[in-house]
Design a protein around this motif. Structure first.
Motif, PDB file in Angstrom:
ATOM      1  N   ALA A 136       0.838  -1.207   0.000  1.00  0.00           N
ATOM      2  CA  ALA A 136       0.000   0.000   0.000  1.00  0.00           C
ATOM      3  C   ALA A 136       0.870   1.254   0.000  1.00  0.00           C
ATOM      4  O   ALA A 136       0.587   2.222  -0.713  1.00  0.00           O
ATOM      5  N   GLU A 137       1.947   1.252   0.791  1.00  0.00           N
ATOM      6  CA  GLU A 137       2.852   2.406   0.832  1.00  0.00           C
ATOM      7  C   GLU A 137       3.541   2.608  -0.510  1.00  0.00           C
ATOM      8  O   GLU A 137       3.696   3.739  -0.976  1.00  0.00           O
ATOM      9  N   ILE A 138       3.936   1.525  -1.152  1.00  0.00           N
ATOM     10  CA  ILE A 138       4.571   1.625  -2.463  1.00  0.00           C
ATOM     11  C   ILE A 138       3.592   2.196  -3.479  1.00  0.00           C
ATOM     12  O   ILE A 138       3.951   3.052  -4.297  1.00  0.00           O
ATOM     13  N   GLU A 139       2.342   1.761  -3.425  1.00  0.00           N
ATOM     14  CA  GLU A 139       1.325   2.282  -4.332  1.00  0.00           C
ATOM     15  C   GLU A 139       1.112   3.780  -4.123  1.00  0.00           C
ATOM     16  O   GLU A 139       1.030   4.550  -5.084  1.00  0.00           O
ATOM     17  N   LEU A 140       1.046   4.217  -2.860  1.00  0.00           N
ATOM     18  CA  LEU A 140       0.857   5.640  -2.570  1.00  0.00           C
ATOM     19  C   LEU A 140       2.056   6.462  -3.047  1.00  0.00           C
ATOM     20  O   LEU A 140       1.884   7.557  -3.596  1.00  0.00           O
ATOM     21  N   CYS A 141       3.259   5.943  -2.849  1.00  0.00           N
ATOM     22  CA  CYS A 141       4.454   6.638  -3.344  1.00  0.00           C
ATOM     23  C   CYS A 141       4.409   6.770  -4.860  1.00  0.00           C
ATOM     24  O   CYS A 141       4.755   7.815  -5.411  1.00  0.00           O
ATOM     25  N   GLY A 142       3.974   5.733  -5.515  1.00  0.00           N
ATOM     26  CA  GLY A 142       3.838   5.772  -6.971  1.00  0.00           C
ATOM     27  C   GLY A 142       2.838   6.827  -7.410  1.00  0.00           C
ATOM     28  O   GLY A 142       3.077   7.568  -8.370  1.00  0.00           O
ATOM     29  N   GLU A 143       1.718   6.905  -6.708  1.00  0.00           N
ATOM     30  CA  GLU A 143       0.705   7.921  -7.027  1.00  0.00           C
ATOM     31  C   GLU A 143       1.271   9.328  -6.854  1.00  0.00           C
ATOM     32  O   GLU A 143       1.010  10.221  -7.665  1.00  0.00           O
ATOM     33  N   LEU A 144       2.044   9.537  -5.792  1.00  0.00           N
ATOM     34  CA  LEU A 144       2.667  10.840  -5.563  1.00  0.00           C
ATOM     35  C   LEU A 144       3.680  11.167  -6.663  1.00  0.00           C
ATOM     36  O   LEU A 144       3.759  12.313  -7.123  1.00  0.00           O
ATOM     37  N   MET A 145       4.449  10.188  -7.096  1.00  0.00           N
ATOM     38  CA  MET A 145       5.431  10.417  -8.161  1.00  0.00           C
ATOM     39  C   MET A 145       4.750  10.777  -9.469  1.00  0.00           C
ATOM     40  O   MET A 145       5.198  11.674 -10.194  1.00  0.00           O
ATOM     41  N   ILE A 146       3.651  10.110  -9.780  1.00  0.00           N
ATOM     42  CA  ILE A 146       2.903  10.427 -10.999  1.00  0.00           C
ATOM     43  C   ILE A 146       2.357  11.840 -10.925  1.00  0.00           C
ATOM     44  O   ILE A 146       2.465  12.613 -11.879  1.00  0.00           O
ATOM     45  N   ALA A 147       1.782  12.205  -9.777  1.00  0.00           N
ATOM     46  CA  ALA A 147       1.235  13.552  -9.611  1.00  0.00           C
ATOM     47  C   ALA A 147       2.337  14.596  -9.701  1.00  0.00           C
ATOM     48  O   ALA A 147       2.173  15.641 -10.331  1.00  0.00           O
ATOM     49  N   ALA A 148       3.482  14.325  -9.098  1.00  0.00           N
ATOM     50  CA  ALA A 148       4.593  15.280  -9.113  1.00  0.00           C
ATOM     51  C   ALA A 148       5.148  15.453 -10.529  1.00  0.00           C
ATOM     52  O   ALA A 148       5.516  16.559 -10.918  1.00  0.00           O
ATOM     53  N   SER A 149       5.186  14.385 -11.288  1.00  0.00           N
ATOM     54  CA  SER A 149       5.745  14.484 -12.642  1.00  0.00           C
ATOM     55  C   SER A 149       4.849  15.277 -13.571  1.00  0.00           C
ATOM     56  O   SER A 149       5.318  15.815 -14.571  1.00  0.00           O
ATOM     57  N   SER A 150       3.567  15.374 -13.246  1.00  0.00           N
ATOM     58  CA  SER A 150       2.654  16.130 -14.101  1.00  0.00           C
ATOM     59  C   SER A 150       2.308  17.504 -13.525  1.00  0.00           C
ATOM     60  O   SER A 150       1.507  18.240 -14.100  1.00  0.00           O
ATOM     61  N   ALA A 151       2.922  17.872 -12.401  1.00  0.00           N
ATOM     62  CA  ALA A 151       2.645  19.163 -11.757  1.00  0.00           C
ATOM     63  C   ALA A 151       3.328  20.290 -12.514  1.00  0.00           C
ATOM     64  O   ALA A 151       4.407  20.114 -13.085  1.00  0.00           O
ATOM     65  N   ASP A 152       2.678  21.442 -12.494  1.00  0.00           N
ATOM     66  CA  ASP A 152       3.237  22.621 -13.160  1.00  0.00           C
ATOM     67  C   ASP A 152       4.381  23.241 -12.368  1.00  0.00           C
ATOM     68  O   ASP A 152       5.358  23.684 -12.943  1.00  0.00           O
ATOM     69  N   GLY A 153       4.251  23.283 -11.058  1.00  0.00           N
ATOM     70  CA  GLY A 153       5.259  23.925 -10.219  1.00  0.00           C
ATOM     71  C   GLY A 153       6.359  22.977  -9.799  1.00  0.00           C
ATOM     72  O   GLY A 153       6.450  21.829 -10.237  1.00  0.00           O
ATOM     73  N   GLU A 154       7.205  23.497  -8.927  1.00  0.00           N
ATOM     74  CA  GLU A 154       8.332  22.713  -8.429  1.00  0.00           C
ATOM     75  C   GLU A 154       7.890  21.679  -7.396  1.00  0.00           C
ATOM     76  O   GLU A 154       8.488  20.622  -7.263  1.00  0.00           O
ATOM     77  N   ARG A 155       6.823  22.003  -6.649  1.00  0.00           N
ATOM     78  CA  ARG A 155       6.353  21.121  -5.581  1.00  0.00           C
ATOM     79  C   ARG A 155       4.845  20.945  -5.665  1.00  0.00           C
ATOM     80  O   ARG A 155       4.140  21.789  -6.196  1.00  0.00           O
TER      81      ARG A 155
END
Length: 52
Positions: free
Chosen positions: A16-35
């Motif tokens: 579950a933690e690995i899945e959540l980290c993956g979701e965060l990485m996907i969101a971060a890679s498509s974010a407009d800003g730095e964070r």
């Protein structure tokens, strides 16, 4: 010592933690800003407002 060959070992919490980290990485890679904003992180992690 017993062999683990062919054995399936699952740690549901770790998966579950690995899945959540993956979701965060996907969101971060498509974010407009730095964070990611805290609100966006909560959205990605499906955090409930009642825990604030």
């Amino acid at each position: 010592m017993a062999s683990m060959r062919g054995a399936v070992v699952q740690d549901r919490v770790a998966l579950a933690e690995i899945e959540l980290c993956g979701e965060l990485m996907i969101a971060a890679s498509s974010a407009d800003g730095e964070r990611l904003s805290p609100d966006r992180i909560d959205e990605v992690l499906r955090a409930a407002k009642e825990f604030e």
